[in-house]
Every structure is written in C-alpha cells, then in structure tokens.
Motif scaffolding. Structure first.
Motif, PDB file in Angstrom:
ATOM      1  N   PRO A 263     -15.316  54.415  55.116  1.00 52.24           N
ATOM      2  CA  PRO A 263     -16.355  53.455  54.603  1.00 52.24           C
ATOM      3  C   PRO A 263     -16.053  52.120  54.515  1.00 52.24           C
ATOM      4  O   PRO A 263     -17.099  52.005  53.874  1.00 52.24           O
ATOM      5  N   ASN A 264     -14.880  51.447  54.412  1.00 55.34           N
ATOM      6  CA  ASN A 264     -15.026  50.194  54.683  1.00 55.34           C
ATOM      7  C   ASN A 264     -15.034  48.941  55.951  1.00 55.34           C
ATOM      8  O   ASN A 264     -14.968  48.464  55.837  1.00 55.34           O
ATOM      9  N   VAL A 265     -15.569  49.485  56.803  1.00 59.95           N
ATOM     10  CA  VAL A 265     -15.960  49.209  57.977  1.00 59.95           C
ATOM     11  C   VAL A 265     -17.540  49.206  58.751  1.00 59.95           C
ATOM     12  O   VAL A 265     -17.925  50.434  58.284  1.00 59.95           O
ATOM     13  N   SER A 266     -17.676  48.272  59.215  1.00 60.82           N
ATOM     14  CA  SER A 266     -19.018  48.303  59.248  1.00 60.82           C
ATOM     15  C   SER A 266     -19.982  49.344  60.651  1.00 60.82           C
ATOM     16  O   SER A 266     -18.266  48.708  61.170  1.00 60.82           O
ATOM     17  N   ARG A 267     -20.506  48.881  61.456  1.00 60.18           N
ATOM     18  CA  ARG A 267     -21.358  49.809  62.412  1.00 60.18           C
ATOM     19  C   ARG A 267     -20.273  48.528  63.890  1.00 60.18           C
ATOM     20  O   ARG A 267     -19.943  48.931  64.458  1.00 60.18           O
ATOM     21  N   SER A 268     -21.014  47.582  63.309  1.00 60.92           N
ATOM     22  CA  SER A 268     -20.014  46.844  65.165  1.00 60.92           C
ATOM     23  C   SER A 268     -18.543  46.852  64.277  1.00 60.92           C
ATOM     24  O   SER A 268     -18.263  46.427  65.167  1.00 60.92           O
ATOM     25  N   GLN A 269     -18.251  47.064  63.065  1.00 60.63           N
ATOM     26  CA  GLN A 269     -16.577  46.525  63.293  1.00 60.63           C
ATOM     27  C   GLN A 269     -15.717  47.690  63.911  1.00 60.63           C
ATOM     28  O   GLN A 269     -14.959  47.898  64.908  1.00 60.63           O
ATOM     29  N   ARG A 270     -16.727  48.704  64.045  1.00 61.87           N
ATOM     30  CA  ARG A 270     -16.525  49.741  64.121  1.00 61.87           C
ATOM     31  C   ARG A 270     -16.456  50.043  65.970  1.00 61.87           C
ATOM     32  O   ARG A 270     -15.034  50.395  66.295  1.00 61.87           O
ATOM     33  N   PHE A 271     -17.616  49.135  66.361  1.00 61.35           N
ATOM     34  CA  PHE A 271     -17.519  49.325  67.922  1.00 61.35           C
ATOM     35  C   PHE A 271     -16.957  48.396  68.516  1.00 61.35           C
ATOM     36  O   PHE A 271     -16.201  48.860  69.565  1.00 61.35           O
ATOM     37  N   VAL A 272     -16.327  47.643  67.916  1.00 58.19           N
ATOM     38  CA  VAL A 272     -14.851  46.062  68.085  1.00 58.19           C
ATOM     39  C   VAL A 272     -13.535  46.839  68.543  1.00 58.19           C
ATOM     40  O   VAL A 272     -12.753  47.311  69.373  1.00 58.19           O
ATOM     41  N   TYR A 273     -13.415  47.973  66.998  1.00 60.69           N
ATOM     42  CA  TYR A 273     -12.063  48.249  66.788  1.00 60.69           C
ATOM     43  C   TYR A 273     -11.833  50.250  67.967  1.00 60.69           C
ATOM     44  O   TYR A 273     -10.910  49.803  68.774  1.00 60.69           O
ATOM     45  N   ALA A 274     -12.873  50.615  68.046  1.00 56.98           N
ATOM     46  CA  ALA A 274     -13.326  51.687  69.328  1.00 56.98           C
ATOM     47  C   ALA A 274     -12.865  51.543  70.484  1.00 56.98           C
ATOM     48  O   ALA A 274     -12.579  51.705  71.872  1.00 56.98           O
ATOM     49  N   PHE A 275     -13.724  49.733  70.954  1.00 60.66           N
ATOM     50  CA  PHE A 275     -13.509  49.186  72.062  1.00 60.66           C
ATOM     51  C   PHE A 275     -11.755  48.993  72.454  1.00 60.66           C
ATOM     52  O   PHE A 275     -11.312  49.323  73.656  1.00 60.66           O
ATOM     53  N   ILE A 276     -11.647  48.255  71.338  1.00 60.02           N
ATOM     54  CA  ILE A 276      -9.896  47.680  71.579  1.00 60.02           C
ATOM     55  C   ILE A 276      -8.982  48.920  71.708  1.00 60.02           C
ATOM     56  O   ILE A 276      -7.890  48.626  72.453  1.00 60.02           O
ATOM     57  N   GLY A 277      -8.779  49.891  70.479  1.00 60.92           N
ATOM     58  CA  GLY A 277      -8.517  51.152  71.202  1.00 60.92           C
ATOM     59  C   GLY A 277      -8.586  52.142  71.828  1.00 60.92           C
ATOM     60  O   GLY A 277      -8.077  52.359  72.516  1.00 60.92           O
ATOM     61  N   GLY A 278      -9.677  51.667  72.487  1.00 59.48           N
ATOM     62  CA  GLY A 278     -10.174  52.613  74.052  1.00 59.48           C
ATOM     63  C   GLY A 278      -9.131  51.734  74.961  1.00 59.48           C
ATOM     64  O   GLY A 278      -8.735  51.918  76.055  1.00 59.48           O
ATOM     65  N   ALA A 279      -9.009  50.049  75.365  1.00 57.48           N
ATOM     66  CA  ALA A 279      -8.453  49.644  76.114  1.00 57.48           C
ATOM     67  C   ALA A 279      -7.863  50.049  75.710  1.00 57.48           C
ATOM     68  O   ALA A 279      -6.565  49.621  77.249  1.00 57.48           O
TER      69      ALA A 279
END
Lengths: 215, 181
Positions: B114-130
C-alpha cells in the motif's frame, strides 16, 4: 517398462508444468502480497504448502521404494556445495522479500495476470547474465565445501528414513498450528478477495481523497 | 471485507477462494511425485531462465557468449526449445492461467504494497529478480529445484538452501518493511 520413465520430452515437460502451475495458483502463489506475507508473519501459506508438498512427495517416494515400484537411487538427488547453496539461498530469499516472487511463482504470477511478475522475470534474466559474466572469478566459491555425492539426511544423521519423515511431519504440524495463530493475530491470511481485486488500495485512496475533498 | 459482502449480496461472481494450504500442498506434492515418476527428476523453474538468458546473450553477443565458461555449454546444447525445463515453464504459465481463469482469479494488475507506487514496485521487482537470477545460478537451483524437489528427496543440499532462503527472507523483510506493509 521400468519406473521412472526418464522421459525428457515436450509432453512430459508440459504435463509437469501444467500440474505445477495449477497447484501454485490454487495455493495463491500468483500473488506477491500473499507470498511475502510469509515473512511479515501475516500469511503462512508458503511454509504450509511447501512443507506439505515436500512431505507428500518424500513419503510417496519412500513408499514406492519400499514396495519395489522404483529402485534405490533412481531419482535425481542434488549434491551439496555448501557455500554456493547457502549463499544462493540467501540471495533468493532477499530477492523474494524485495521482488515478491521466486522463479516458479513469478511464472504463476504472470499466468494469472501480474504485470510486476514480468518485470521480476526480466530482472532474473539480467541477474543470470551478470552471473555468467563473473562466473570465472567466482569458480572457487562455486565449488567450495562440496558434500558427498547425492548426500541425504539419512546419510548425514545415520537415522532411519521413517524416523526423519516422522520428525518432519511433527515439525510441519507444529508450523501449521503456530503459523495459524500468528497469521490470525495479524489479520491474515490474505484471501483471493484481498489480492485478486485490481488496485484495491488505489480505489481506497481515491475514495479517501474524494471524501477529503467533500469534507 | 465490506466490498466482498456487497458483491456477494448482489450475486456478482467474485474470485473463488484459494485452496486451503493443506489441500494445495497435497496437490503440489502429487504434481511433484508424478514428475519424479515420469522424468526421474523434480520440478524446476530457474533452469528455464538460464537457457533463455544464454539464448538472449547469444543473439546479442555470439562470440563472447560462446567463449563464456558458464553460457558456452548451454549454447552448444542448442535451442532452449529442446530442453524439458522450457516446456515445463510453458506448462506452468498455462496451468496457472487455466486455474486462475476457471476460478475467476485472473487479475491484471501491478500488485504491490500500500505504500509503494507503480514505478517503485517495478524497481523493487527488477532488483529482486536480479538477485534471484544471480542466486539461482550460484545455488544451482531455486526454491522449486532445490527447495521443493531437493527437499522431497531428503537431500542435504535442499535443506541448506531452504535455511538460507528463510533466514534471508525474514531479515530483508524486516529491514525493508515499507515494500509490502
């Protein structure tokens, strides 16, 4: 014809994958909020489902071996490389807590509509390419502290297999009871209603914003 | 919860509940057991990412990829389409889609805390994926191949991996609370 069939064909892969993907999605593992709820202790589905699945398959393999359907050492057992596997487990645990998925669940997320799963997947491809680029200097660490080939808990502890399985069943049952208490105390677990309704929190924000404007 | 009861009262079909963890775990365990009996090995996922990454790398930089100590053997082994794990991964997509569709749980969204924007989510998802992609190559497998399948054979390797996975998951989750809470 002996079992296992050692069939590595297209149909064999598709069948295993469809069953795998169906079970992951049914467990709720297409949702990164449900998955990461494990580490905030709001949702114990990851522990419960994984532990149950490991035990069902482990007891099944044991029973099939005892009854002579499959032979000893007829299925693949990975060999321990302690530091690389502990380190890799740490990185995947960190990546899961941050990114919301692991490799298999990112496919389940993608299959059930999550756009963020596609970004996670692209990150995994990038991370794999980085690994290949630094593989040579990492080789020492990659091969360090190798265990005996295909070593199992029975080899490590000297205990009979039935006893190890019984202990794991008790640990799992304890986890179900304790996890159930912890998740309910935190308002969990996540339901399909909670996580399959797109942008529920955005709708709430818009509503709150609207109410604030009216007030 | 109010939205839920409203939609039920109006008789609109919401998503059907997920399976209880025990039932889903038994289904997953049986899928794993069937896979062992047919293929001789367990389920996986990151092996597909490896073959795809090697293929992408081969298309972008063929000479460097062929010379690379890690990717070289994968390129020599041929197209990812020849690998069992590729078809298994395609099957996971199909199985998850069919299951979600039949239960009204297809949910096209950028799912996030709930405290994360779409673009922040994409950054976290990419870093987590890497981190995950790198970690899976280091460990020689992921939560499916080592944790689930290795664990089911009672391999010591599977339990060492799971210990690292759960410890790091809790630590990073505590340190990065805002991502999901």
């Amino acid at each position: 014809m002996s079992i296992p069939f050692y069939d590595s064909g297209l149909a064999s892969g598709l069948l295993s994958g469809v069953l795998f993907g169906f079970a992951l999605e049914a467990a709720g593992f297409g949702s990164p909020r449900k998955l990461t709820g494990q580490f905030t202790l709001k949702d114990f589905a990851v522990f419960k489902v994984m532990f149950t699945a490991v035990l069902v398959a482990a007891i099944g393999l044991y029973a099939l071996r005892l009854s002579g359907v499959i032979a000893d050492n007829s299925v693949y057992i990975p060999t321990l490389f302690f530091w690389a596997m502990a380190g890799g487990g740490v990185l995947i645990g960190a990546g899961f807590a941050l990114g919301g998925y692991c490799p298999g669940t990112s496919l389940a997320g993608l299959g059930s509509g999550r756009i963020d799963a596609l970004v996670f997947f692209a990150g995994m491809v990038a991370g794999t390419i980085v690994f290949a680029a630094v593989f040579e200097p990492l080789t020492g660490f990659y091969l360090a502290a190798k265990g005996p080939d295909a070593q199992r808990l029975t080899d490590l502890t000297g205990l009979p297999e039935w006893l190890i399985l019984a202990v794991l069943v008790v640990v799992a049952a304890g986890g179900f009871v304790l996890g159930g208490k912890l998740e309910r105390a935190r308002g969990g677990p996540f339901t399909a209603e909670d996580v399959c309704t797109p942008q529920a929190e955005d709708t709430e924000k818009v509503q709150r914003h609207g109410q604030a404007l009216e007030a | 919860m109010t939205a839920h009861s409203h939609s039920q009262a109006r008789g609109r079909a919401g998503p059907r509940p997920f399976w209880p963890p025990l039932a889903a775990g038994i289904a997953l365990g049986l899928a794993l057991l069937v896979t062992f009996l047919i293929s001789g090995h367990g389920l996986g996922a990151s092996g597909f990412v490896t073959r795809l990454a090697a293929d992408v790398s081969d298309r972008v930089a063929p000479a460097a990829t062929a010379a690379n100590a890690y990717f070289g053997p994968f390129v020599q082994a041929g197209s990812p389409l020849a690998a069992w794990i590729t078809w298994e991964a395609v099957g996971v997509l199909i199985g998850a889609y069919l299951g979600a569709r039949s239960a009204g749980r297809i949910s096209v969204q950028v799912e996030r805390g709930p405290n994360v924007s779409r673009s922040q989510r994409f950054v976290y998802a990419f870093i987590g994926g890497a981190l995950t992609g790198f970690g899976a190559r280091l460990a020689r497998g992921c939560t499916s191949g080592l944790g689930l399948s290795g664990g089911a054979t009672l391999a010591v390797a599977g339990f060492v991996f799971l210990a690292g996975f759960f410890i790091a998951g809790f630590v990073v989750s505590m340190a990065m609370r805002r991502v999901w809470q």
